[in-house]
Structure formats: C-alpha cells, structure tokens
Motif scaffolding. Structure first.
Motif, PDB file in Angstrom:
ATOM      1  N   GLU A 109      10.693   2.472   1.401  1.00 48.00           N
ATOM      2  CA  GLU A 109       9.008   2.144   1.161  1.00 48.00           C
ATOM      3  C   GLU A 109       9.330   1.506  -0.566  1.00 48.00           C
ATOM      4  OE1 GLU A 109       6.257   5.307   1.388  1.00 48.00           O
ATOM      5  OE2 GLU A 109       6.991   5.430   3.685  1.00 48.00           O
ATOM      6  N   ARG A 110       8.116   0.870  -0.865  1.00 54.22           N
ATOM      7  CA  ARG A 110       8.177   0.296  -2.295  1.00 54.22           C
ATOM      8  C   ARG A 110       6.840   0.400  -2.944  1.00 54.22           C
ATOM      9  NH1 ARG A 110       8.974  -6.073  -1.984  1.00 54.22           N
ATOM     10  NH2 ARG A 110       7.454  -5.712   0.053  1.00 54.22           N
ATOM     11  N   VAL A 112       3.989  -0.681  -6.258  1.00 53.71           N
ATOM     12  CA  VAL A 112       3.370  -1.452  -7.379  1.00 53.71           C
ATOM     13  C   VAL A 112       3.706  -0.861  -8.805  1.00 53.71           C
ATOM     14  CG1 VAL A 112       1.495  -2.548  -8.541  1.00 53.71           C
ATOM     15  CG2 VAL A 112       2.052  -3.131  -5.875  1.00 53.71           C
ATOM     16  N   ARG A 135      12.679  -0.428  -4.650  1.00 54.32           N
ATOM     17  CA  ARG A 135      11.390   0.451  -4.567  1.00 54.32           C
ATOM     18  C   ARG A 135      10.345  -0.267  -5.224  1.00 54.32           C
ATOM     19  NH1 ARG A 135      15.232   4.513  -4.347  1.00 54.32           N
ATOM     20  NH2 ARG A 135      14.661   6.346  -2.630  1.00 54.32           N
ATOM     21  N   THR A 136      10.462  -1.520  -5.776  1.00 53.02           N
ATOM     22  CA  THR A 136       9.554  -2.281  -6.357  1.00 53.02           C
ATOM     23  C   THR A 136       8.768  -3.550  -5.562  1.00 53.02           C
ATOM     24  OG1 THR A 136      10.262  -1.529  -8.438  1.00 53.02           O
ATOM     25  CG2 THR A 136       8.743  -3.423  -8.590  1.00 53.02           C
ATOM     26  N   ALA A 137       7.509  -3.360  -5.133  1.00 53.43           N
ATOM     27  CA  ALA A 137       7.013  -4.500  -4.499  1.00 53.43           C
ATOM     28  C   ALA A 137       6.454  -5.519  -5.437  1.00 53.43           C
ATOM     29  CB  ALA A 137       5.674  -4.041  -3.683  1.00 53.43           C
ATOM     30  N   ALA A 241      11.021  -8.728  -9.054  1.00 51.32           N
ATOM     31  CA  ALA A 241       9.514  -8.955  -8.410  1.00 51.32           C
ATOM     32  C   ALA A 241       8.658  -9.700  -8.825  1.00 51.32           C
ATOM     33  CB  ALA A 241       9.416  -7.341  -8.658  1.00 51.32           C
ATOM     34  N   HIS A 301       0.895  -8.167  -2.423  1.00 50.11           N
ATOM     35  CA  HIS A 301       2.374  -8.009  -2.332  1.00 50.11           C
ATOM     36  C   HIS A 301       2.689  -6.584  -1.767  1.00 50.11           C
ATOM     37  CE1 HIS A 301       3.231 -11.526  -4.890  1.00 50.11           C
ATOM     38  NE2 HIS A 301       2.335 -11.071  -5.532  1.00 50.11           N
ATOM     39  N   LEU A 302       1.731  -5.733  -1.638  1.00 49.24           N
ATOM     40  CA  LEU A 302       2.227  -4.458  -1.288  1.00 49.24           C
ATOM     41  C   LEU A 302       1.237  -4.072   0.415  1.00 49.24           C
ATOM     42  CD1 LEU A 302       3.746  -1.794  -1.176  1.00 49.24           C
ATOM     43  CD2 LEU A 302       2.179  -0.917  -2.847  1.00 49.24           C
ATOM     44  N   GLY A 307       7.296  -2.313   3.030  1.00 50.66           N
ATOM     45  CA  GLY A 307       7.634  -1.445   2.004  1.00 50.66           C
ATOM     46  C   GLY A 307       6.709  -0.285   1.728  1.00 50.66           C
ATOM     47  N   SER A 308       5.611  -0.251   2.501  1.00 44.93           N
ATOM     48  CA  SER A 308       4.496   0.869   2.358  1.00 44.93           C
ATOM     49  C   SER A 308       3.750   1.224   3.500  1.00 44.93           C
ATOM     50  CB  SER A 308       3.732   0.802   0.920  1.00 44.93           C
ATOM     51  OG  SER A 308       2.845   1.758   0.679  1.00 44.93           O
TER      52      SER A 308
END
Length: 334
Positions: A109-110, A112, A135-137, A241, A301-302, A307-308
């Motif tokens: 997962e990611r 913000v 882990r960074t979106a 990112a 972006h998330l 990623g989440s």
C-alpha cells in the motif's frame, strides 16, 4: 499562565490509536493515528520545534475521509530525546520516516506524505530510499527548503544590508541556546513577526507559541545546528513521487525562493501553491487551504489508484473533487 484564549480548532484531537515506533538507531517515536480506519492514508511530518499538535486543524480537515498518521520528530512532543548530538541528522530524519511508514503503511500500500518545514526536509532527505518510495503515492512539501537556509532567511530587517553580517546574525538567532521561557506578550510578538503572517489572529499566534515554547531548549539548538548546514538537494532530485509545493508569500524562514528552486529540481512537479500574506506556519495559518492541497494530491494519486484501500465516494463528494491542474504556480484566494 497565558491570558489568550486558545480556539477549539487548535486543541489536539483525540487519536483513534497511538503507537510507539523504534527507528533504526533505537530512538522511540510517538505516532498517532486519526480519522477513518481502512481509508487512504496521509502521513504528516511536522517541523522544527513543533509536534503532532501543530497539525490539529489540518487533521480535523482531513479526518472525515482519510486515515491520518502524524508523528513527533525525535526530541519533539512525546518522542524520545536523542542522548547525543550525533543522533541529530538528516539521515536520522529519513530513517525515522522510514520506520513510521513501515509500521503504519502495510506492504503493497501507499500513502500521501506531507511535510512542513523540517518535515519537508525529512521527505527530501528520504528521497531515493526504496523502502520510502515503495510506500509513497505523492508528496507535499510545505514551507520548507533543501539548502542555504541561513543565507535566505529574511527575519532581520532590510536595513542590515551586508550579506556577511546578515548570515552571521541569522545564524546566531537560529542556533541560540537561550531558553524561551513561558509564553508572554513579548514572546508572542517576536514569534509572530518571525514565523507568521502579519494578519494572523491572536488565537493562531497563541497556538504557535504554546507549541514552540514546549520544545526543549537543547533539542531546539541541536536541530538548529543540523538546519544550519542543511543540504538535502541530492534527495530532492531523487524524489520520484508526484510532488506539490506550498509556501506563504510572507514566509521569513523559508521564503518563496526555496519553493521555486524545489519545483525546478523535482522529477515530477505537481504545482506550487502560493498563500498570500501567510508566514512560515502555513498549516496553522491556513489549514483549510493546506488540507485542500493534500486532498488534491490524494484524490489524484491515491484515492481510486493503486496502493491504498479505497473508500466509496458519495455523489456530492465526487462533484466536489478538484479538477486536475497543470504543474504550474497557483495562488490561493486570500
């Protein structure tokens, strides 16, 4: 005892969970989780002399739709005070962020990431670390800079014209080991001048003063020594990112010149938000605008992306989503 009333929005919200996270060198970090379990995650990193309390109004703006993670930087708030000056470094900041992400953002997962001042420097210092990048979106760098902090300070009045003298005096202010003492009318005026916009109301100034004055003198001075020689430009260049930048036009500590430089160096710039008349403490001064920028990046972006975990949106929420904007300069409505 302070005679200024503290508005309710600056009182620290009650977290849904509290964690104790160990960094790579064993320092214990205090972590709070707010908002909606299972919702997309936003991670907040505060600045020099602050704490998780600094983010209170922003957390309130975000917690209805996000899982919001905030942590105390080492030495600040409820986190452990490093036992030696060697434990104060940009590498330590990056390792702390890595440890918090590993504990709060499950593998695959990611989140913000949003960092204010030294928190933004933390994100830059961690640029290029695979365990952070995975882990960074997206990221938001708020009222911060990557290098040359002393040279660009504008705390001293323009009458001090000599560049050498300005750097010397600014360095003395930055690295002072004088205790701040209790919050007083004089300290409020000084702190407002140095860190906030001229239109900041008394409640905002009081909230800022209480937070800053709570930072231990030795912690403040030891981190000041790190900021004095700060250079995280290499990490900034490796920050892959999508990243947005936020700055107040009246920021004396990290003036807009830093924001322009960061945007020019970012691999994937997502615009620069200028906040008219706002000083260095932008998340406290303009929490709605800062939270909206975090939401803009999360929505793009998330939320709905990889990623989440996604939270279904209502028709009203979808209608209120901000439209995609080009990676250019934008100015918030005053």
């Amino acid at each position: 005892m302070s005679a200024v009333h503290l508005p309710a929005e600056y009182e620290p919200p009650v977290p849904v969970d509290e964690l104790s996270v160990r960094s790579a060198d064993g320092i214990r970090l205090h972590v709070e989780v707010h908002g909606q379990p299972g919702a997309p995650t936003v991670v907040l990193a505060h600045g020099w002399t602050c704490s998780t309390t600094f983010w209170a109004p922003v957390i309130r703006e975000l917690s209805d739709r996000y899982r919001v993670v905030a942590y105390d930087q080492r030495g600040h708030g409820h986190s452990e005070i490093p036992p030696s000056r060697a434990r104060y470094s940009t590498r330590a900041l990056a390792e702390d962020l890595s440890a918090v992400l590993a504990r709060t953002v499950p593998a695959g997962e990611r989140a913000v990431l949003a960092g204010h001042s030294m928190g933004g420097m933390t994100i830059m210092a961690a640029g290029g670390r695979p365990e952070v990048a995975d882990r960074t979106a997206a990221a938001i760098l708020i009222s911060t800079g990557p290098a040359d902090l002393v040279a660009e300070l504008t705390v001293l009045p323009p009458g001090v014209r000599s560049p050498g003298l300005r750097r010397f005096l600014h360095r003395q202010l930055l690295r002072s080991r004088l205790p701040l003492g209790p919050v007083s009318p004089v300290s409020r005026v000084a702190l407002k001048y140095a860190t906030m916009g001229p239109g900041s109301p008394a409640g905002q100034v009081e909230a800022t003063a209480r937070i800053v004055h709570a930072c231990p003198t030795a912690v403040r001075a030891n981190w000041a020594a790190v900021l004095d020689r700060l250079d995280v430009r290499a990490g900034l260049a490796r920050l892959a990112a999508p990243t947005a930048v936020v700055v107040g036009t009246a920021d004396r500590l990290t003036p807009p010149v830093h924001a322009h430089r960061m945007v020019a160096e970012l691999a994937d710039p997502q615009g620069m938000l200028l906040l008219p008349g706002v000083g260095h403490m932008s998340p406290l001064e303009r929490p709605a605008e800062v939270a909206a920028e975090i939401h803009r990046m999360a929505a793009t972006h998330l939320v709905g992306g990889a990623g989440s975990a996604d939270r279904p949106e209502s028709a009203d929420e979808a209608a209120n989503e901000p439209a995609d904007e080009p990676a250019d300069e934008r100015t918030a409505v005053a």
